[in-house]
Design a protein around this motif. Structure first.
Motif, PDB file in Angstrom:
ATOM      1  N   ALA A 143       0.816  -1.214   0.000  1.00  0.00           N
ATOM      2  CA  ALA A 143       0.000   0.000   0.000  1.00  0.00           C
ATOM      3  C   ALA A 143       0.852   1.267   0.000  1.00  0.00           C
ATOM      4  O   ALA A 143       1.961   1.299   0.548  1.00  0.00           O
ATOM      5  CB  ALA A 143      -0.933  -0.003   1.197  1.00  0.00           C
ATOM      6  N   VAL A 144       0.314   2.320  -0.611  1.00  0.00           N
ATOM      7  CA  VAL A 144       0.983   3.624  -0.628  1.00  0.00           C
ATOM      8  C   VAL A 144      -0.004   4.705  -0.181  1.00  0.00           C
ATOM      9  O   VAL A 144      -1.215   4.547  -0.309  1.00  0.00           O
ATOM     10  CB  VAL A 144       1.531   3.958  -2.030  1.00  0.00           C
ATOM     11  CG1 VAL A 144       2.627   2.984  -2.422  1.00  0.00           C
ATOM     12  CG2 VAL A 144       0.425   3.947  -3.090  1.00  0.00           C
ATOM     13  N   TYR A 145       0.518   5.768   0.385  1.00  0.00           N
ATOM     14  CA  TYR A 145      -0.260   6.955   0.778  1.00  0.00           C
ATOM     15  C   TYR A 145      -1.279   6.666   1.893  1.00  0.00           C
ATOM     16  O   TYR A 145      -2.185   7.475   2.120  1.00  0.00           O
ATOM     17  CB  TYR A 145      -1.007   7.550  -0.421  1.00  0.00           C
ATOM     18  CG  TYR A 145      -0.119   8.127  -1.500  1.00  0.00           C
ATOM     19  CD1 TYR A 145       0.167   9.498  -1.553  1.00  0.00           C
ATOM     20  CD2 TYR A 145       0.411   7.311  -2.487  1.00  0.00           C
ATOM     21  CE1 TYR A 145       0.966  10.030  -2.553  1.00  0.00           C
ATOM     22  CE2 TYR A 145       1.215   7.834  -3.489  1.00  0.00           C
ATOM     23  CZ  TYR A 145       1.484   9.198  -3.518  1.00  0.00           C
ATOM     24  OH  TYR A 145       2.277   9.714  -4.514  1.00  0.00           O
ATOM     25  N   LEU A 146      -1.151   5.566   2.592  1.00  0.00           N
ATOM     26  CA  LEU A 146      -2.146   5.217   3.614  1.00  0.00           C
ATOM     27  C   LEU A 146      -2.287   6.307   4.672  1.00  0.00           C
ATOM     28  O   LEU A 146      -3.406   6.688   5.038  1.00  0.00           O
ATOM     29  CB  LEU A 146      -1.780   3.894   4.286  1.00  0.00           C
ATOM     30  CG  LEU A 146      -2.154   2.594   3.567  1.00  0.00           C
ATOM     31  CD1 LEU A 146      -1.729   1.400   4.401  1.00  0.00           C
ATOM     32  CD2 LEU A 146      -3.639   2.540   3.275  1.00  0.00           C
ATOM     33  N   GLU A 147      -1.169   6.773   5.189  1.00  0.00           N
ATOM     34  CA  GLU A 147      -1.223   7.786   6.248  1.00  0.00           C
ATOM     35  C   GLU A 147      -1.888   9.069   5.753  1.00  0.00           C
ATOM     36  O   GLU A 147      -2.652   9.702   6.487  1.00  0.00           O
ATOM     37  CB  GLU A 147       0.185   8.079   6.771  1.00  0.00           C
ATOM     38  CG  GLU A 147       0.798   6.925   7.551  1.00  0.00           C
ATOM     39  CD  GLU A 147       2.138   7.289   8.145  1.00  0.00           C
ATOM     40  OE1 GLU A 147       2.576   8.462   7.970  1.00  0.00           O
ATOM     41  OE2 GLU A 147       2.761   6.421   8.771  1.00  0.00           O
ATOM     42  N   TRP A 148      -1.609   9.425   4.523  1.00  0.00           N
ATOM     43  CA  TRP A 148      -2.209  10.649   3.975  1.00  0.00           C
ATOM     44  C   TRP A 148      -3.717  10.492   3.823  1.00  0.00           C
ATOM     45  O   TRP A 148      -4.486  11.396   4.171  1.00  0.00           O
ATOM     46  CB  TRP A 148      -1.567  10.998   2.631  1.00  0.00           C
ATOM     47  CG  TRP A 148      -2.089  12.253   2.024  1.00  0.00           C
ATOM     48  CD1 TRP A 148      -1.980  13.520   2.530  1.00  0.00           C
ATOM     49  CD2 TRP A 148      -2.829  12.380   0.803  1.00  0.00           C
ATOM     50  NE1 TRP A 148      -2.596  14.421   1.686  1.00  0.00           N
ATOM     51  CE2 TRP A 148      -3.115  13.748   0.625  1.00  0.00           C
ATOM     52  CE3 TRP A 148      -3.243  11.458  -0.157  1.00  0.00           C
ATOM     53  CZ2 TRP A 148      -3.827  14.223  -0.481  1.00  0.00           C
ATOM     54  CZ3 TRP A 148      -3.948  11.925  -1.260  1.00  0.00           C
ATOM     55  CH2 TRP A 148      -4.236  13.303  -1.406  1.00  0.00           C
ATOM     56  N   PHE A 149      -4.170   9.344   3.317  1.00  0.00           N
ATOM     57  CA  PHE A 149      -5.614   9.103   3.205  1.00  0.00           C
ATOM     58  C   PHE A 149      -6.287   9.192   4.569  1.00  0.00           C
ATOM     59  O   PHE A 149      -7.379   9.746   4.705  1.00  0.00           O
ATOM     60  CB  PHE A 149      -5.882   7.730   2.596  1.00  0.00           C
ATOM     61  CG  PHE A 149      -5.449   7.588   1.157  1.00  0.00           C
ATOM     62  CD1 PHE A 149      -5.606   8.633   0.254  1.00  0.00           C
ATOM     63  CD2 PHE A 149      -4.899   6.401   0.699  1.00  0.00           C
ATOM     64  CE1 PHE A 149      -5.222   8.505  -1.065  1.00  0.00           C
ATOM     65  CE2 PHE A 149      -4.502   6.262  -0.620  1.00  0.00           C
ATOM     66  CZ  PHE A 149      -4.662   7.316  -1.503  1.00  0.00           C
TER      67      PHE A 149
END
Length: 219
Positions: A143-149
């Motif tokens: 997964a990528v960008y999880l924290e931003w989402f």
């Protein structure tokens, strides 16, 4: 002509590439893609399509997954200073085609157009739009960008984020999405994911005009 200014390896397979323009700034709509031809040592002189993750402006951002010979070599060899020739933009995958209540479903690097859309909403506000975002991936390492989402979800009441890790909870089921008949549905991801979801949506009798997807299988 654009130039690569930064390269980040987000996972063992996903590369994030930042580019800046030479003389002319690309004009595009969030969700569109271009054909990129990168120049540099050990990089094949091929043209491949990648969706733009950034919103319109001076700099561009794309994500690339190591899925074959070309992207594998790009993952290993691309460096700041490499050039990029762009052709485009292309595509008509845009949230403004749908109703104000929407379901976004992403799989793998199919998350790219939704990143661009979400950045637009974060900059300008959600207005009347209400977004239910489902991001599908095999395991957390993919997964990528999880924290931003998750940060965007905390920031805006009109944005709901649902990470779907198949290794932990199984695959996303259309029947488990609430009020699906009352929303526009946008899908971007692997062909297998799209086929399964479209079949399920047909069984649920979701109107065809409420379903949007980008046919992006030539990568």
């Amino acid at each position: 002509m654009y130039k690569v200014v930064e390269v980040q390896r987000l996972t063992s397979q996903v590369l994030r590439i930042f580019l800046e323009p030479g003389t002319e700034i690309l004009k595009f709509l969030p969700g569109q893609f271009c054909f990129f031809r990168f120049g540099g040592k050990n990089i094949s002189n091929e043209s491949h399509p990648f969706t733009i993750c950034s919103t319109p402006g001076q700099h561009l951002e794309i994500i690339v997954k190591d899925l074959g010979d070309y992207t594998h070599n790009l993952y290993k060899s691309l460096k700041p200073g490499n050039t990029a020739l762009l052709e485009g933009p292309y595509g008509h995958f845009n949230f403004d085609q749908g109703m104000e209540k929407q379901v976004w479903i992403a799989g793998g690097v199919g998350v790219a157009p939704f990143i661009s859309w979400l950045r637009k909403f974060d900059a300008e506000g959600f207005g009347e739009y209400e977004i239910d975002f489902h991001y599908c991936f095999h395991n957390r390492a993919d997964a990528v960008y999880l924290e931003w989402f998750e940060e965007i979800q905390l920031k805006y009441e009109k944005f709901s984020f649902n990470p779907v890790c198949s290794e932990e909870t199984g695959h996303l089921k259309a029947k488990n999405i609430s009020n699906i008949h009352e929303k526009s549905i946008f899908i971007c991801g692997p062909k297998k994911l799209r086929r399964v979801l479209l079949k399920d949506l047909k069984i649920l009798r979701v109107p065809q005009q409420n379903i949007f997807f980008e046919d992006f299988d030539f990568v």
